[in-house]
Design an enzyme around this catalytic site. Structure first.
Site, PDB file in Angstrom:
ATOM      1  N   LYS A  13       0.827  -1.297   0.105  1.00 48.14           N
ATOM      2  CA  LYS A  13       0.142  -0.029  -0.108  1.00 48.14           C
ATOM      3  C   LYS A  13       0.828   1.255   0.028  1.00 48.14           C
ATOM      4  O   LYS A  13       0.566   2.166  -0.875  1.00 48.14           O
ATOM      5  CB  LYS A  13      -1.031  -0.007   1.183  1.00 48.14           C
ATOM      6  N   ARG A  88      -9.788   2.139   8.422  1.00 43.02           N
ATOM      7  CA  ARG A  88      -9.568   0.524   8.776  1.00 43.02           C
ATOM      8  C   ARG A  88     -10.726  -0.158   9.573  1.00 43.02           C
ATOM      9  O   ARG A  88     -10.174  -1.405   9.758  1.00 43.02           O
ATOM     10  CB  ARG A  88      -8.193   0.596   9.630  1.00 43.02           C
ATOM     11  N   ARG A 127      11.053  -7.265   5.193  1.00 41.60           N
ATOM     12  CA  ARG A 127      11.032  -5.907   4.815  1.00 41.60           C
ATOM     13  C   ARG A 127      11.894  -5.134   5.613  1.00 41.60           C
ATOM     14  O   ARG A 127      12.176  -5.307   6.760  1.00 41.60           O
ATOM     15  CB  ARG A 127       9.524  -5.424   4.909  1.00 41.60           C
ATOM     16  N   ARG A 161      10.751  -2.468  10.917  1.00 42.70           N
ATOM     17  CA  ARG A 161       9.731  -1.793  11.788  1.00 42.70           C
ATOM     18  C   ARG A 161       9.425  -2.693  12.663  1.00 42.70           C
ATOM     19  O   ARG A 161       8.956  -4.117  12.759  1.00 42.70           O
ATOM     20  CB  ARG A 161       8.304  -1.436  11.025  1.00 42.70           C
ATOM     21  N   ARG A 172      -1.310  -8.565  12.916  1.00 44.06           N
ATOM     22  CA  ARG A 172      -2.233  -7.342  12.125  1.00 44.06           C
ATOM     23  C   ARG A 172      -3.056  -8.060  10.760  1.00 44.06           C
ATOM     24  O   ARG A 172      -3.889  -7.686  10.665  1.00 44.06           O
ATOM     25  CB  ARG A 172      -0.838  -6.747  11.419  1.00 44.06           C
TER      26      ARG A 172
HETATM   27  P1  AMP Z   1       0.555   1.096   8.410  1.00 41.58           P
HETATM   28  O1  AMP Z   1       1.866   1.776   8.173  1.00 41.58           O
HETATM   29  O2  AMP Z   1      -0.854   1.644   7.448  1.00 41.58           O
HETATM   30  O3  AMP Z   1       0.835  -0.286   8.230  1.00 41.58           O
HETATM   31  O4  AMP Z   1      -0.008   1.126   9.739  1.00 41.58           O
HETATM   32  C1  AMP Z   1       0.982   0.638  10.824  1.00 41.58           C
HETATM   33  C2  AMP Z   1      -0.122   0.669  12.041  1.00 41.58           C
HETATM   34  O5  AMP Z   1      -0.614   1.874  12.321  1.00 41.58           O
HETATM   35  C3  AMP Z   1      -1.303  -0.255  12.121  1.00 41.58           C
HETATM   36  O6  AMP Z   1      -0.810  -1.627  12.355  1.00 41.58           O
HETATM   37  C4  AMP Z   1      -1.881   0.248  13.430  1.00 41.58           C
HETATM   38  O7  AMP Z   1      -1.628   0.031  14.654  1.00 41.58           O
HETATM   39  C5  AMP Z   1      -1.667   1.970  13.257  1.00 41.58           C
HETATM   40  N1  AMP Z   1      -2.791   2.467  12.096  1.00 41.58           N
HETATM   41  C6  AMP Z   1      -2.344   2.929  10.924  1.00 41.58           C
HETATM   42  N2  AMP Z   1      -3.674   3.239  10.404  1.00 41.58           N
HETATM   43  C7  AMP Z   1      -4.681   3.218  11.285  1.00 41.58           C
HETATM   44  C8  AMP Z   1      -6.182   3.615  11.613  1.00 41.58           C
HETATM   45  N3  AMP Z   1      -6.885   3.891  10.368  1.00 41.58           N
HETATM   46  N4  AMP Z   1      -6.762   3.175  12.461  1.00 41.58           N
HETATM   47  C9  AMP Z   1      -6.103   2.515  13.499  1.00 41.58           C
HETATM   48  N5  AMP Z   1      -4.769   2.344  13.578  1.00 41.58           N
HETATM   49  C10 AMP Z   1      -4.028   2.343  12.499  1.00 41.58           C
END
Ligand code: AMP
Length: 218
Positions: A13, A88, A127, A161, A172
């Site tokens: 993404k 989400r 990654r 990460r 996740r």
């Molecule tokens: P990402 O970088 O999109 O993979 O997001 C990393 C982490 O940030 C996720 O696993 C969640 O813990 C948190 N996060 C990101 N976007 C959201 C969202 N819209 N709602 C809740 N938690 C989020």
């Protein structure tokens, strides 16, 4: 254009969002990046978000929705945006509808990136992400950096990460199936979803996505 990007962790993404936003000349808004920026700046919001992120859980809606709304109200998002990682869950999707409705605007498309589960775990475990820019990602096996630990694009430090460990990735994925997948049906009922395969080279997926969005807009 106003687009939401959905897909499991490891679907690419962040990478696709950066290319698509550039091609479409709209800002790339990633709630994950906003949280990580808050964490590295040590803000109260970052402190709140960190424990949820590190364990693979969603950050609570009260925090997330307010942060996303503030970002969508910035001038650069007035004429469009590409939302990566927001909404989400269903309550975030409904909150987004309200935020847009208040402005008299609506989404144009929801791009759903599909990738098989075994591939997700392989992609994420190897990654490595640049500390300067999370769209600069590498993979120890599939896309190694020229110099180990150093970003080819900007020289930034590459790291794994905290939420990319295998255990957290499984959590996740579970959260994705339980909480995020239902938004795809929600958006399908509004006729907004275009689904594409996220397998193949990055540039191929970007082309596939651009073509799908073009067809949707036609
Ligand atoms: P990402 O970088 O999109 O993979 O997001 C990393 C982490 O940030 C996720 O696993 C969640 O813990 C948190 N996060 C990101 N976007 C959201 C969202 N819209 N709602 C809740 N938690 C989020």
């Amino acid at each position: 254009m106003r687009i939401v990007l959905v897909g499991p962790p490891g679907a690419g993404k962040g990478t696709q969002a950066a290319y698509l936003a550039e091609n479409l000349s709209i800002p790339h808004i990633s709630t994950g990046d906003l949280f990580r920026a808050n964490i590295s700046q040590g803000t109260p919001l970052g402190l709140q978000a960190k424990e949820f992120m590190d364990s693979g859980e969603l950050v609570p809606d009260e925090v997330t929705i307010g942060m996303a709304k503030d970002r969508l109200e910035q001038p650069d998002a007035a004429s469009g945006s590409l939302l990566d990682g927001f909404p989400r869950n269903l309550s975030q999707a409904k909150a987004l509808d309200e935020i847009l409705e208040e402005k008299g605007i609506a989404l144009d498309a929801v791009l759903d990136l599909e990738v098989p589960e075994e591939e997700v775990v392989k992609r994420i475990a190897g990654r490595r992400t640049c500390r300067n820019n999370s769209a600069h990602t590498f993979h120890v096996e599939y896309k190694p950096a020229k110099a180990e630990g150093v970003c080819d694009e900007c020289g930034g430090e590459l790291y794994q990460r905290e939420d990319d460990s295998e255990e957290t990735v499984r959590k996740r994925l579970e959260v994705y199936h339980e909480q995020t997948e239902p938004i795809i049906d929600y958006y399908k009922s509004q006729g907004l979803v275009v689904t594409i395969s996220a397998l193949g080279k990055v540039v191929e997926v970007t082309q596939r996505a651009m073509e799908a969005l073009r067809q949707k807009a036609a």
